[in-house]
Design an enzyme around this catalytic site. Structure first.
Site, mmCIF file in Angstrom:
data_model
loop_
_atom_site.group_PDB
_atom_site.id
_atom_site.type_symbol
_atom_site.label_atom_id
_atom_site.label_comp_id
_atom_site.label_asym_id
_atom_site.label_seq_id
_atom_site.Cartn_x
_atom_site.Cartn_y
_atom_site.Cartn_z
ATOM 1 N N HIS A 109 0.852 -1.189 0.000
ATOM 2 C CA HIS A 109 0.000 0.000 0.000
ATOM 3 C C HIS A 109 0.888 1.239 0.000
ATOM 4 O O HIS A 109 1.861 1.295 0.764
ATOM 5 C CB HIS A 109 -0.904 -0.008 1.239
ATOM 6 C CG HIS A 109 -1.863 1.141 1.287
ATOM 7 N ND1 HIS A 109 -2.969 1.213 0.475
ATOM 8 C CD2 HIS A 109 -1.876 2.258 2.047
ATOM 9 C CE1 HIS A 109 -3.628 2.327 0.733
ATOM 10 N NE2 HIS A 109 -2.969 2.985 1.685
ATOM 11 N N ASP A 145 -6.673 -2.638 4.131
ATOM 12 C CA ASP A 145 -5.387 -2.027 4.490
ATOM 13 C C ASP A 145 -5.138 -2.080 5.992
ATOM 14 O O ASP A 145 -4.774 -1.095 6.620
ATOM 15 C CB ASP A 145 -5.334 -0.568 3.992
ATOM 16 C CG ASP A 145 -5.470 -0.461 2.481
ATOM 17 O OD1 ASP A 145 -5.027 -1.390 1.779
ATOM 18 O OD2 ASP A 145 -6.013 0.550 2.008
ATOM 19 N N GLU A 174 8.601 1.130 -3.190
ATOM 20 C CA GLU A 174 7.764 -0.069 -3.273
ATOM 21 C C GLU A 174 8.513 -1.204 -3.944
ATOM 22 O O GLU A 174 8.444 -2.369 -3.508
ATOM 23 C CB GLU A 174 6.485 0.226 -4.056
ATOM 24 C CG GLU A 174 5.484 1.121 -3.355
ATOM 25 C CD GLU A 174 4.232 1.328 -4.192
ATOM 26 O OE1 GLU A 174 3.778 0.362 -4.823
ATOM 27 O OE2 GLU A 174 3.719 2.454 -4.224
#
Length: 201
Positions: A109, A145, A174
């Site tokens: 996320h 999440d 990421e």
């Protein structure tokens, strides 16, 4: 060798980062068994096929969520997947899906959870005026999440940042975070105490 399944809905840049980490040896003892998408036009499917990785679309449009998830579960089990990795998969999983792979679904996320869940998180971070942003790799549970955090990587938020520039810098992190998180999880050298992920070595 741990067999992982990748779920994506778009270009699949995190999938490519995982695949490259496997190829260069920085993510050992892992193979990508299958790449699945809910969209036929997802760029990640084309990328997977170019790498010789089995890839298919199971179209979600017009299908009930539970029915679609059942087909995804079937495909993952058919590929003998042990760890499911969501890489830009833009659907909320049903409890049945989460229950089919208990403690074996990861998501990435683009915020420092628990801050800024859901969508449009970079704009939310800028609007709130935070000075540090980043990304989170976490286990998936039945809330959005929400699951136990494996690792986070940070970037400074610059005064001149836009949604696009901030998102681009976070995406770089990421691509480092996801392979490292997978490496940690497949090693088995961890425990979870409450919400805390604790490395044992």
């Amino acid at each position: 060798m741990t067999r992982i399944g990748i779920l994506l809905s778009g270009r699949g840049s995190n999938f490519v980062a995982i695949a490259e980490a496997i190829r260069d040896g920085s993510l050992p003892h892992v193979e990508i068994a299958i790449v699945l998408s809910n969209r036929e036009d997802a760029g990640g499917l084309e990328a997977a096929r170019a790498m010789g990785i089995p890839a298919r679309a199971i179209i979600s449009k017009g299908m009930k969520r539970a029915e679609h998830d059942a087909l995804m579960i079937q495909a993952l089990r058919g590929a003998r997947v042990e760890l499911v990795c969501l890489a830009g998969y833009m659907r909320v999983l049903t409890p049945d899906f989460v229950g089919a792979f208990p403690g074996a679904i990861l998501n990435i996320h683009p915020s420092l959870l628990p801050s800024f869940v859901g969508l449009d998180v970079q704009q939310a971070a800028l609007d709130f005026g935070v000075k540090v942003a980043g990304c989170t790799v976490h286990f998936v549970d039945e809330a959005v999440d929400h699951g136990v955090i494996v690792l986070q990587r940070t970037v400074d938020v610059l005064d001149e940042d836009t949604t696009e520039t901030l998102s681009a810098r976070i995406l770089v992190e990421e691509h480092k975070a996801y392979p490292e998180a997978i490496r940690r999880v497949v090693s088995g050298d961890y425990t979870a105490v409450g919400r805390r992920y604790i490395r044992l070595t």
